[in-house]
Design an enzyme around this catalytic site. Structure first.
Site, PDB file in Angstrom:
ATOM      1  N   THR A   1       5.825 -24.615  19.353  1.00  0.00           N
ATOM      2  CA  THR A   1       4.459 -25.104  19.119  1.00  0.00           C
ATOM      3  C   THR A   1       3.667 -24.017  18.412  1.00  0.00           C
ATOM      4  O   THR A   1       4.060 -22.853  18.397  1.00  0.00           O
ATOM      5  CB  THR A   1       3.722 -25.350  20.459  1.00  0.00           C
ATOM      6  OG1 THR A   1       3.615 -24.091  21.145  1.00  0.00           O
ATOM      7  CG2 THR A   1       4.425 -26.379  21.313  1.00  0.00           C
ATOM      8  N   ASP A   2       2.532 -24.416  17.878  1.00  0.00           N
ATOM      9  CA  ASP A   2       1.577 -23.413  17.460  1.00  0.00           C
ATOM     10  C   ASP A   2       0.943 -22.898  18.752  1.00  0.00           C
ATOM     11  O   ASP A   2       1.091 -23.476  19.814  1.00  0.00           O
ATOM     12  CB  ASP A   2       0.540 -24.026  16.509  1.00  0.00           C
ATOM     13  CG  ASP A   2      -0.171 -22.959  15.714  1.00  0.00           C
ATOM     14  OD1 ASP A   2      -0.748 -23.284  14.656  1.00  0.00           O
ATOM     15  OD2 ASP A   2      -0.150 -21.777  16.148  1.00  0.00           O
ATOM     16  N   TRP A   3       0.214 -21.788  18.648  1.00  0.00           N
ATOM     17  CA  TRP A   3      -0.227 -21.079  19.864  1.00  0.00           C
ATOM     18  C   TRP A   3      -1.332 -21.810  20.596  1.00  0.00           C
ATOM     19  O   TRP A   3      -2.282 -22.287  19.997  1.00  0.00           O
ATOM     20  CB  TRP A   3      -0.660 -19.669  19.477  1.00  0.00           C
ATOM     21  CG  TRP A   3       0.427 -18.657  19.675  1.00  0.00           C
ATOM     22  CD1 TRP A   3       0.366 -17.513  20.398  1.00  0.00           C
ATOM     23  CD2 TRP A   3       1.763 -18.710  19.155  1.00  0.00           C
ATOM     24  NE1 TRP A   3       1.554 -16.824  20.348  1.00  0.00           N
ATOM     25  CE2 TRP A   3       2.441 -17.547  19.611  1.00  0.00           C
ATOM     26  CE3 TRP A   3       2.486 -19.603  18.387  1.00  0.00           C
ATOM     27  CZ2 TRP A   3       3.760 -17.275  19.314  1.00  0.00           C
ATOM     28  CZ3 TRP A   3       3.803 -19.332  18.082  1.00  0.00           C
ATOM     29  CH2 TRP A   3       4.434 -18.189  18.530  1.00  0.00           C
TER      30      TRP A   3
END
Ligand code: GLC
Length: 755
Positions: A296-298
């Site tokens: 995932t993105d953060w």
């Protein structure tokens, strides 16, 4: 008796140990079988869960540095989940760490940003060493070079720093389409065209991964804006997705096999990318054959169970909630453990290739001097000369009146995760002086004093915020005196940009500020009256309104060049290197001319849900139908010399077209030429763009009179359009027009091929 017991105990311990497999590249399924449920979840949720940031998702601008997993060396973690977990935390400032499962020989992995160079803490408390990284040019400059060989050289150096500083995966390249010029992260991205973006990204991945480290191609997909990025919904037709917003990712996956992909924060047609099984499993793996893992993105902390089920293998940077949620989901039956097993398997398949797993003894001493030379040369190859009425190159040792704050406080990169902790930056004034130009002393001193004074009042620059100094108004007497004392005027216009926010249609952002416009008016008036030239440098990662472009004699887009910026600019202004960059995006006469202008956040009143109603007609695909609105076309860039194109040939060979074209330097100076191949397809039964970029190439440096034949290949499959109704890619029969072009509006030769 005791002896027998001991032997017995030893035997059973050995048997037990013998049953615990130690991970290697040939026993992944065996290790998977031996893992407990807790150990599997430990692998998919990032190590940050140990320092747990309870504030939930979404890094807001100004957010302090991620609470780093502060555990230098291998430190035993609290046995919070019955598993002895170790997390490296050894590379301070890295964006994320994988929690190892030491019992099975599963190591950590260190994931670190970013597209313009490795971002890790350069100075560390209690450590006398420094860990500076090279700040390379930003993404848009790399694509403006149209030179995949150059990009591979830059990222070979970048990837070496990833390896030697102990990281495993570089969270790059970033390659979302420039759908609208106001997107705050365009500087990290490559183009309005998916072929250019895809080929540059593939070269980027090859260069980095050639070091034996990984990449994370991002942000998959349609992350075309920063406003409300954590939940914003992109309503896009499947044709536009396939032909424009996914196409670049398809190219890089098929041509360069990145170790990982980073899913994007936003929704696509109502479904979060990180929970989108059609996107992450059916298309990415089923159709394109992606072999790595998806993270995932953060802080995209959505529904972990749905993310795992969609094929989003890793949740970064990891929170306690995600661990608990997935544990509950499996135990309650909400998540079938086979989805989790698939994710773990894909992570292990990548892990066994990583330097950490191979116990690579990294030096912490990459050759930064050599890499500085790489970035200096690369930046010069991506600058775009937009206008030059016999102003450039400058005569050696010219007396230069250097105006504009960015000339003295040059912007060398953007803010956010794409920032680099570099050791220094060479500003334009320093670069020009080092090249032997004689700067107007009074001007230089007053700008340097002003910048120093203003910076003293600002907070120190750090990755999330790079303060900039306000431009100053030039007085008439200063301009007139400078016009007398000097031979030429150079004026810089700068724009900072960064992650987390889009730009605005305001003076000082998209438009010039009143001060900037007044300065241009005054400098052109006074220097032209004195019979001298005015050169404007654009120091920005994107573009601005160019309503003033008729005033100066020359305009050079220098982008953001990395730490050797001033030297790279000087190499161009001095004519040591001929400019050879070409625009990777269209510069229109006004913002309203962009096809997405009415449907971009802050301009449609409903920033949460953006309709891509322009469909596939983004960039030159739109402007070819409205050429009167173009100021500088996609693919445009001047040189210090001229080139002629001849002998264009296109022959079908099986399922490919072999295209060749001869380029001759007909001017007086050496130079390189980026050649574009566009193809106009027969209408068939679809609405199609006039033409589409299908290949490109760049000559080596040609001396005056020299020629080079560029040969390029286009797969017939790449000429298809996507028929959403029949869910199929279609190659229409008929006549295809193959054009060799110097820009999207400068077609030099055409040939036709009938398919
Ligand atoms: C950021 C960015 C992403 C980056 C990640 C780690 O929010 O969207 O590009 O790699 O978080 O810093």
């Amino acid at each position: 008796m005791k002896a027998i017991l001991t032997t017995g105990a030893l035997l059973c311990a050995m048997t037990a140990f013998a049953q615990v497999p130690q991970l290697n590249r040939n026993n992944i399924d065996e290790v998977l079988k031996a893992m407990t449920l807790e150990e599997k979840i430990t692998l998919v949720v990032g190590a940050n869960r140990y320092v747990g940031d309870e504030n939930g998702p979404g890094p807001a601008p100004g957010m302090p540095e991620r609470k780093s997993v502060d555990m230098s060396g291998l430190v035993e973690q609290p046995k919070s989940d019955g598993v002895t977990a170790f997390s490296s935390g050894r590379v301070k400032g890295a964006a994320g760490d994988v929690v190892p499962v030491e019992r099975l020989g599963i190591t950590t992995m260190v994931l670190a940003d970013g597209p313009a160079g490795l971002r890790i803490d350069a100075v560390r408390p209690g450590d006398d060493n420094t860990y500076f990284c090279t700040a390379f040019p930003i993404g848009s400059l790399l694509s403006a070079s149209w030179d995949t060989g150059l990009v591979e050289r830059v990222t070979a150096a970048m990837g070496n720093e990833v390896l030697e500083y102990g990281a495993d995966v570089l969270l790059a390249p970033a390659m979302n389409i420039h759908r609208n010029p106001l997107c705050g992260r365009n500087f990290e991205y490559y183009s309005e065209d998916p072929l250019l973006a895809g080929k540059i990204a593939a070269a980027y991945v090859r260069g980095v991964q050639g070091n034996g480290v990984g990449t994370s191609v991002k942000h998959f997909a349609a992350n075309s804006q920063e406003t409300l990025r954590n939940g914003q919904n992109a309503s896009v037709s499947e044709r536009a997705l396939r032909e424009i917003y996914l196409k670049g990712f398809e190219i890089v996956v098929k041509e360069a096999q990145p170790w990982t992909i980073m899913s994007s924060y936003n929704k696509i047609n109502g479904v979060l990318s990180s929970e989108n099984r059609w996107l992450l499993t059916d298309v990415l793996r089923g159709e394109w054959g992606f072999k790595g893992f998806v993270m995932t993105d953060w802080w995209a902390e959505e529904n972990g169970a749905r993310q795992i089920a969609a094929g989003n293998d890793m949740l970064m940077p990891g929170t306690p909630h995600q661990y608990d949620d997935i544990l509950d989901a499996v135990q309650s039956g909400r998540l079938d453990i086979r989805f989790l097993d698939d994710c773990v398997r894909r992570i292990l398949q990548v892990m066994v290739e990583s330097p950490t797993f191979k116990r690579y003894a990294y030096s912490n001493k990459p050759d930064l001097a050599a890499h500085a030379q790489v970035t200096r040369e690369a930046a010069a190859q991506g600058m775009v000369l937009l206008k030059n009425e016999s102003a450039l190159p400058l005569v050696r040792k010219s007396k230069v009146a250097l105006f504009g704050v960015p000339s003295y406080d040059t912007m060398v990169g953007g803010s956010g995760s794409g920032y680099v902790n570099r050791a220094y930056k060479v500003t334009v004034d320093a670069g020009l002086e080092a090249a032997g130009f004689r700067l107007d002393k009074q001007l230089a001193e007053s700008y340097r004093d002003y910048v120093k004074h203003e910076k003293a009042k600002q907070p120190a620059e750090y990755f999330w915020i790079i303060p900039t100094v306000q431009e100053t108004l030039i007085s008439r007497e200063v301009a007139q005196a400078a016009a007398k004392r000097n031979e030429v005027c150079v004026y810089s216009i700068g724009r900072m940009a960064g992650e987390g926010g889009d730009r605005t249609l305001t003076p000082g952002d998209w438009y010039l500020s009143e001060t900037e416009q007044a300065n241009i008016d005054l400098l052109c008036e006074t220097f032209h009256k004195a019979g001298k030239k005015v050169i404007v440098l654009l120091n920005m990662g994107n573009i601005v309104d160019m309503g003033w472009s008729d005033q100066p004699d020359a305009i050079l887009h220098t982008w953001m060049d990395g730490q050797e910026a001033g030297n790279s600019v000087a190499d161009i202004l001095a004519g040591k290197v001929s400019p050879s960059g070409k625009l990777p995006m269209t510069i229109a006469k006004s913002y309203e001319d962009y096809s997405s202008a009415k449907d971009f956040p802050m301009s449609n009143g409903n920033p949460g849900d953006v309709n891509y109603d322009e469909d596939i007609f983004v960039g030159y695909r739109h402007f070819d139908r409205h050429p009167e609105t173009i100021l500088y076309p996609f693919g445009f860039g001047l040189s210090y010399t001229d080139f002629a194109y001849s002998d264009l040939k296109a022959e079908r060979e099986g399922d490919e077209l072999k295209i060749s074209v001869k380029v001759t330097n007909t001017g007086k100076r050496p130079g390189r030429e980026a050649v574009q191949i566009y193809v106009g397809a027969p209408a068939g039964n679809a609405v199609k763009p006039v033409k589409e970029l299908r290949a490109f190439g760049k000559t080596s440096e040609l001396k005056p009179g020299a020629s080079e034949v560029l040969t390029m290949t286009v797969k017939l499959a790449d000429l298809r359009w996507f028929d959403a109704y029949e869910q199929a890619w279609k190659l229409d029969a008929g006549e295809y027009v193959i054009s060799a072009a110097a820009s999207s509006r400068d077609i030099r030769q055409n040939v036709t091929v009938t398919l």
